[in-house]
Scaffold this active site. Structure first.
Site, PDB file in Angstrom:
ATOM      1  N   LYS A 139       0.799  -1.243  -0.116  1.00 40.97           N
ATOM      2  CA  LYS A 139      -0.008  -0.024  -0.050  1.00 40.97           C
ATOM      3  C   LYS A 139       1.109   1.261   0.004  1.00 40.97           C
ATOM      4  CE  LYS A 139      -2.860   1.448   3.507  1.00 40.97           C
ATOM      5  NZ  LYS A 139      -3.952   1.391   4.498  1.00 40.97           N
ATOM      6  N   ARG A 142     -10.642  -2.606   5.984  1.00 38.99           N
ATOM      7  CA  ARG A 142      -9.660  -3.335   6.841  1.00 38.99           C
ATOM      8  C   ARG A 142      -9.663  -2.703   8.296  1.00 38.99           C
ATOM      9  NH1 ARG A 142      -5.436   0.048   8.874  1.00 38.99           N
ATOM     10  NH2 ARG A 142      -3.393  -0.099   7.339  1.00 38.99           N
ATOM     11  N   GLN A 179     -13.666   6.383   9.357  1.00 38.51           N
ATOM     12  CA  GLN A 179     -13.485   5.210  10.288  1.00 38.51           C
ATOM     13  C   GLN A 179     -14.470   4.988  11.187  1.00 38.51           C
ATOM     14  OE1 GLN A 179     -11.069   3.536   9.163  1.00 38.51           O
ATOM     15  NE2 GLN A 179     -10.283   5.431   7.741  1.00 38.51           N
ATOM     16  N   ASP A 214     -19.430  13.525  18.807  1.00 32.73           N
ATOM     17  CA  ASP A 214     -18.394  14.250  18.141  1.00 32.73           C
ATOM     18  C   ASP A 214     -18.845  15.916  18.127  1.00 32.73           C
ATOM     19  OD1 ASP A 214     -17.212  13.427  14.977  1.00 32.73           O
ATOM     20  OD2 ASP A 214     -17.260  15.520  15.548  1.00 32.73           O
ATOM     21  N   GLY A 265      -7.929   5.448  16.482  1.00 33.66           N
ATOM     22  CA  GLY A 265      -7.594   6.878  15.785  1.00 33.66           C
ATOM     23  C   GLY A 265      -6.296   7.331  15.933  1.00 33.66           C
ATOM     24  N   SER A 313      -5.676  -0.503  17.504  1.00 34.87           N
ATOM     25  CA  SER A 313      -4.896  -0.826  16.533  1.00 34.87           C
ATOM     26  C   SER A 313      -4.346   0.392  15.956  1.00 34.87           C
ATOM     27  CB  SER A 313      -5.890  -1.439  15.625  1.00 34.87           C
ATOM     28  OG  SER A 313      -5.490  -1.522  14.244  1.00 34.87           O
TER      29      SER A 313
HETATM   30  N1  LIG Z   1      -5.647   2.376  13.050  1.00 32.68           N
HETATM   31  C1  LIG Z   1      -5.886   2.430  11.685  1.00 32.68           C
HETATM   32  O1  LIG Z   1      -5.619   1.538  11.006  1.00 32.68           O
HETATM   33  C2  LIG Z   1      -6.555   3.666  10.850  1.00 32.68           C
HETATM   34  C3  LIG Z   1      -6.550   3.757   9.532  1.00 32.68           C
HETATM   35  C4  LIG Z   1      -6.993   4.916   8.981  1.00 32.68           C
HETATM   36  C5  LIG Z   1      -7.406   6.029   9.726  1.00 32.68           C
HETATM   37  N2  LIG Z   1      -6.951   5.907  10.958  1.00 32.68           N
HETATM   38  C6  LIG Z   1      -7.137   7.276  11.994  1.00 32.68           C
HETATM   39  O2  LIG Z   1      -8.308   7.382  12.518  1.00 32.68           O
HETATM   40  C7  LIG Z   1      -8.803   8.665  12.635  1.00 32.68           C
HETATM   41  C8  LIG Z   1     -10.009   8.993  12.075  1.00 32.68           C
HETATM   42  O3  LIG Z   1      -9.963   8.711  10.495  1.00 32.68           O
HETATM   43  P1  LIG Z   1     -11.375   9.476   9.716  1.00 32.68           P
HETATM   44  O4  LIG Z   1     -10.866   9.077   8.294  1.00 32.68           O
HETATM   45  O5  LIG Z   1     -12.485   8.817  10.092  1.00 32.68           O
HETATM   46  O6  LIG Z   1     -11.163  10.959   9.969  1.00 32.68           O
HETATM   47  P2  LIG Z   1     -12.293  11.860   9.691  1.00 32.68           P
HETATM   48  O7  LIG Z   1     -11.687  13.120   9.637  1.00 32.68           O
HETATM   49  O8  LIG Z   1     -13.150  11.615   8.382  1.00 32.68           O
HETATM   50  O9  LIG Z   1     -13.280  12.057  11.122  1.00 32.68           O
HETATM   51  C9  LIG Z   1     -12.741  12.342  12.255  1.00 32.68           C
HETATM   52  C10 LIG Z   1     -14.005  12.827  12.980  1.00 32.68           C
HETATM   53  O10 LIG Z   1     -13.389  12.828  14.341  1.00 32.68           O
HETATM   54  C11 LIG Z   1     -14.028  13.909  15.115  1.00 32.68           C
HETATM   55  N3  LIG Z   1     -13.288  14.429  16.388  1.00 32.68           N
HETATM   56  C12 LIG Z   1     -12.190  15.248  16.590  1.00 32.68           C
HETATM   57  N4  LIG Z   1     -12.076  15.318  17.707  1.00 32.68           N
HETATM   58  C13 LIG Z   1     -13.137  14.469  18.553  1.00 32.68           C
HETATM   59  C14 LIG Z   1     -13.276  14.422  20.140  1.00 32.68           C
HETATM   60  N5  LIG Z   1     -12.743  14.897  20.863  1.00 32.68           N
HETATM   61  N6  LIG Z   1     -14.524  13.582  20.142  1.00 32.68           N
HETATM   62  C15 LIG Z   1     -15.344  12.929  19.310  1.00 32.68           C
HETATM   63  N7  LIG Z   1     -14.795  13.166  17.734  1.00 32.68           N
HETATM   64  C16 LIG Z   1     -13.914  13.972  17.330  1.00 32.68           C
HETATM   65  C17 LIG Z   1     -13.993  14.972  13.990  1.00 32.68           C
HETATM   66  O11 LIG Z   1     -14.947  15.882  14.281  1.00 32.68           O
HETATM   67  C18 LIG Z   1     -14.434  14.110  12.678  1.00 32.68           C
HETATM   68  O12 LIG Z   1     -15.731  14.181  12.681  1.00 32.68           O
HETATM   69  C19 LIG Z   1      -7.719   9.453  12.154  1.00 32.68           C
HETATM   70  O13 LIG Z   1      -6.521   9.737  13.222  1.00 32.68           O
HETATM   71  C20 LIG Z   1      -6.811   8.443  11.196  1.00 32.68           C
HETATM   72  O14 LIG Z   1      -5.408   8.818  11.018  1.00 32.68           O
HETATM   73  C21 LIG Z   1      -6.426   4.921  11.658  1.00 32.68           C
END
Ligand SMILES: NC(=O)c1ccc[n+]([C@@H]2O[C@H](COP(=O)([O-])OP(=O)(O)OC[C@H]3O[C@@H](n4cnc5c(N)ncnc54)[C@H](O)[C@@H]3O)[C@@H](O)[C@H]2O)c1
Length: 320
Positions: free
Chosen positions: A67, A110, A138, A159, A223, A290
Site C-alpha cells: 500500500k 480493513r 473510520q 462528535d 484513531g 490498533s
Molecule cells: N488504526 C488504523 O488502522 C487507522 C486507519 C485509518 C485511519 N486511522 C485514523 O483514524 C482517525 C479517524 O480517521 P477518519 O478518516 O475517520 O477521519 P475524519 O476526519 O473523517 O473523522 C474524524 C472525526 O473525529 C472527530 N473528532 C475530533 N475530535 C473529537 C473528539 N474529541 N471527540 C469526538 N470526535 C472527535 C471529528 O470531528 C471528525 O468527525 C484518524 O486519526 C486516522 O489517522 C487509523
C-alpha cells in the site's frame, strides 16, 4: 501481463464486512505466529508531504501487497484530499502485479474489520449499546464491523462537529437492521450506557474518563497513531486488559499505550490462535488498540481481488 483495476465502488461491491473480518483475523493469526513478513512502514519525505510504503506478505495464505499512502497537507487548496492511498496486489509466486485498487475504501474496510475481530473475541455476547466517538469514515466502518458480530440496538454518537454526527445518525437510520442512532448529551453519558466504546477520531487528548466505563465494557481505539496522540486515558488503561494488533507497532506509535504506560497482555492474533484467552468474565473491561498494519491491507486486498474476479468487477487492462 494484465492487471485488474478496482475503484472504491468495486471494492465496496466485492467484499462484505463479515468477509473482511474473517480475512483480517487470518492476517492477525499469521502475524502473531511468525508467519508474515512486514517491514516497518518506510517514510518518503518530499517538499510537500510524506508518502508511506507499506508492504506485507503472508506466508500461509500467500497474500502479498504494497500500500502506498500519501499525506500532503496542501492538497485541499488544490481540491484534493489530504490522504490518498493505492494498493498494488502481487502474485506471491511470480511477483507479477495482479491488481491496482483504490486504497482509502480498502483502508476503511480493513480498519473496520480490525475492530470487528476485536469485538468478536472481546465484547460480551449480549453487548447491544455502542458509544461511537467520531463521525467520520473510520467511525462509520467501526460501527458497521461491530454490527456484523453483535446485535447492536442503540448507538450514541459523540462528535464536537454536530453536523457530522447528525449526518451519520441520519445515514445509519437508512441501513438494513439499523440500530437507533442518537447524538449523545456528553462523552460521560455515552460511556456510562455503553457495552462497547469505539474511538475513531482525530483527537489528540483523551475522549472520556475511563472511570465512567461500566464493568464488562469492551473499548476499541483506532484513531491515535503517534506517541503524542491519545484517545484513551490512563484510567481506562489501568482498569482494562490491554490487547493490541502488534506489540512493536503499538509500543512505537500508539500514544494511548505509551502515555498510559500500558502493560500489553496480548496481541489479538495470540487470542485467535488460542495462545491467550479472549474475554474472561462478564465484568472484565477490555481495550483493543490498533495502529493499522500492512498485513491487514494485504489480506483484505487479496480477498477483494478474489471476490472481484468472481463477480467480474473492475477493468482488466492489458499491460503488455
Ligand atoms: N488504526 C488504523 O488502522 C487507522 C486507519 C485509518 C485511519 N486511522 C485514523 O483514524 C482517525 C479517524 O480517521 P477518519 O478518516 O475517520 O477521519 P475524519 O476526519 O473523517 O473523522 C474524524 C472525526 O473525529 C472527530 N473528532 C475530533 N475530535 C473529537 C473528539 N474529541 N471527540 C469526538 N470526535 C472527535 C471529528 O470531528 C471528525 O468527525 C484518524 O486519526 C486516522 O489517522 C487509523
Amino acid at each position: 501481463m494484465q492487471i485488474r483495476v478496482l475503484t472504491a465502488t468495486d471494492i465496496r461491491s466485492a467484499l462484505s464486512m463479515t468477509a473482511a473480518i474473517d480475512a483480517v483475523a487470518r492476517a492477525y493469526a499469521q502475524l502473531s505466529a511468525g508467519k508474515a513478513t512486514m517491514p516497518l512502514r518506510s517514510r518518503f519525505h518530499t517538499d510537500k508531504g510524506v508518502t508511506l510504503l507499506m508492504p506485507a506478505h503472508l506466508h500461509e495464505s500467500g497474500d502479498f501487497a504494497v500500500k502506498i499512502v500519501s499525506v500532503y497537507g496542501g492538497n485541499p487548496e488544490l481540491g484534493l484530499p489530504t490522504v490518498a492511498a493505492t494498493v498494488l496486489v502481487l502474485d506471491p509466486q511470480t511477483g507479477m502485479p495482479l491488481a491496482l485498487m483504490e486504497g482509502d475504501s480498502l483502508t476503511a474496510l480493513r480498519t473496520g474489520a480490525a475492530g470487528g475481530v476485536a469485538a468478536r473475541y472481546l465484547a460480551r455476547k449480549d453487548a447491544k449499546t455502542v458509544a461511537l466517538f467520531g463521525a467520520g469514515v473510520q467511525a462509520r466502518a467501526q460501527l458497521q464491523a461491530v454490527m456484523a458480530v453483535r446485535r447492536i440496538a442503540r448507538v450514541l454518537i459523540v462528535d464536537p462537529f454536530k453536523a457530522a454526527a447528525q449526518r451519520l445518525a441520519d445515514d445509519i437510520s437508512t441501513w438494513s437492521g439499523a440500530p437507533q442512532a442518537i447524538l449523545a448529551d456528553s462523552p460521560q453519558a455515552a460511556v456510562a450506557q455503553a457495552d462497547i466504546v469505539l474511538a475513531a477520531t482525530t483527537a489528540t487528548t483523551p475522549l472520556f474518563d475511563g472511570n465512567d466505563l461500566k464493568p464488562g465494557t469492551h473499548v476499541t481505539g483506532v484513531g491515535s497513531f503517534t506517541p503524542q496522540m491519545q484517545e484513551i486515558d490512563a484510567h481506562t488503561i489501568r482498569r482494562a486488559r490491554v490487547v493490541v494488533d502488534q506489540r512493536d507497532a503499538a509500543m512505537a506509535e500508539a500514544g494511548d499505550i505509551i502515555i498510559g504506560k500500558a502493560v500489553i497482555d496480548a496481541e489479538i492474533g495470540e487470542i485467535i490462535n488460542g495462545d491467550k484467552p479472549g474475554r474472561q468474565s462478564e465484568t472484565e473491561i477490555t481495550f483493543f488498540k490498533s495502529v493499522g498494519l500492512a498485513v491487514q491491507d494485504a489480506v483484505t486486498a487479496a480477498a477483494v481481488l478474489k471476490a472481484a474476479e468472481a463477480k467480474k468487477l473492475g477493468t482488466v487492462i492489458q499491460m503488455s
